[in-house]
Write a protein that holds these residues in place. Structure first.
Motif: not given
Length: 157
Positions: A36-52, A97-108
């Protein structure tokens, strides 16, 4: 709480259990398999972390979502020097990319059958959204047996 020491992965047991049948907007995620890992393709991350990176902006109160390119281990390991590259998966999309506060969130990633599957857990990266270095995620498929041993099932089975 159950954790697999050293790999940024943990499970939290909720009391009482969530009623996944009582709300059509809530469901368990499929646990990703290696294919299921889309090497060479896209996955989606989500989080409530910093934007910068390293800012004093107010906390984000809206869940952020971002598509990133999943890269293979040969592209990632020489740059990030991971202690055990088989336990991690990487993404690299310049300035995304993800940022501070997103750690532990999913990559789907979306499977061929249309179901979403969790293939990674946000672990670490250089800063936020650089142009040089990939970001690193704990590779969920490597922990399937451990997760099922604690949870009892995979939502896709």
């Amino acid at each position: 709480m159950y954790r697999f020491k050293g790999y940024d992965i943990a499970l939290i047991e909720l009391e009482p259990n969530l009623d996944l049948d009582g709300n059509p907007n809530i469901s368990a995620i499929c646990l990703g398999m290696e294919e299921d890992i889309p090497f060479g393709g896209q996955a989606v991350l989500t989080g409530f972390g910093d934007l910068m990176f390293n800012t004093t902006l107010p906390p984000v109160d809206v869940l952020q979502e971002l598509a990133v390119e999943v890269i293979n281990q040969q592209e990632c390991d020489p740059v990030q020097e991971m202690p055990d590259p088989d336990i991690f998966v990487c993404s690299f999309t310049p300035a995304k990319d993800f940022c501070q506060g997103d750690s532990g969130g999913p990559l789907v990633a979306k499977r061929c059958d249309g179901r979403w599957t969790q293939v990674g857990i946000i672990s670490y990266g250089p800063t936020c959204a650089t142009f040089e270095l990939p970001s690193v995620y704990t590779r969920v498929p490597r922990f399937i047996d451990w997760i099922i041993g604690k949870v009892g099932e995979n939502a896709c089975q």
